[in-house]
Design a protein around this motif. Sequence first.
Motif, PDB file in Angstrom:
ATOM      1  N   ALA A  67     -16.355 -12.030  14.906  1.00  0.00           N
ATOM      2  CA  ALA A  67     -17.198 -13.043  14.248  1.00  0.00           C
ATOM      3  C   ALA A  67     -17.940 -12.415  13.073  1.00  0.00           C
ATOM      4  N   ASP A  68     -18.487 -11.227  13.274  1.00  0.00           N
ATOM      5  CA  ASP A  68     -19.172 -10.535  12.178  1.00  0.00           C
ATOM      6  C   ASP A  68     -18.197 -10.166  11.064  1.00  0.00           C
ATOM      7  N   VAL A  70     -15.431 -11.754  10.200  1.00  0.00           N
ATOM      8  CA  VAL A  70     -15.117 -12.970   9.443  1.00  0.00           C
ATOM      9  C   VAL A  70     -16.284 -13.299   8.520  1.00  0.00           C
ATOM     10  N   ALA A  71     -17.505 -13.154   9.009  1.00  0.00           N
ATOM     11  CA  ALA A  71     -18.684 -13.415   8.170  1.00  0.00           C
ATOM     12  C   ALA A  71     -18.725 -12.458   6.981  1.00  0.00           C
ATOM     13  N   SER A  76     -11.269 -15.798   7.779  1.00  0.00           N
ATOM     14  CA  SER A  76     -10.598 -15.199   8.938  1.00  0.00           C
ATOM     15  C   SER A  76      -9.226 -14.636   8.578  1.00  0.00           C
ATOM     16  N   GLN A  89      -9.467 -17.027  18.950  1.00  0.00           N
ATOM     17  CA  GLN A  89     -10.709 -17.794  19.016  1.00  0.00           C
ATOM     18  C   GLN A  89     -11.473 -17.741  17.701  1.00  0.00           C
ATOM     19  N   HIS A  90     -11.197 -16.726  16.906  1.00  0.00           N
ATOM     20  CA  HIS A  90     -11.883 -16.550  15.619  1.00  0.00           C
ATOM     21  C   HIS A  90     -10.966 -16.850  14.434  1.00  0.00           C
TER      22      HIS A  90
END
Length: 151
Positions: A67-68, A70-71, A76, A89-90
């Motif tokens: 998640a980090d 992708v941020a 993604s 999931q990401h």
Amino acid sequence: MGTVAVQLAAARGITVVGTAGEHDIERVTALGATAVRYGDACVERVKAAAPQGVDVVFDASGAGVLADSVALTGDSARVITIADMAAAQHGVRFSAGGADPADDSLAQLVRLAATGELDVPVWRAYPLGQAAAAHGDIEARRNRGKVVLLP
């Protein structure tokens, strides 16, 4: 840690920011990366180390950082993992290996190894009969380098 990936990227002139534990900061730096300590506030440390932004993230840790990642990249599609089974999931690609025949990475690895420029630290070697113990050490993240099974 992605030791080989860091060395390949650095050899190609790519700017690499590598995350590592406190005990591995010097080693990551010696491989050609700007080392950043992982843990709390890691994203902020990466942003400080790469003020121009992060183009791509290669996750070799499987430590729940997708998640980090992708941020950091904003997309993604610009993140790939070889270690985190939560990739889907990401929206992140999970790579289980396989080489593109047009890619010269293997040839580059051979050149780096032949000239002594490739560093692959071996943490411990185990007899094949102790494969379960070796796997346990890897899962518990006790290893600081590669684990080798011997026949």
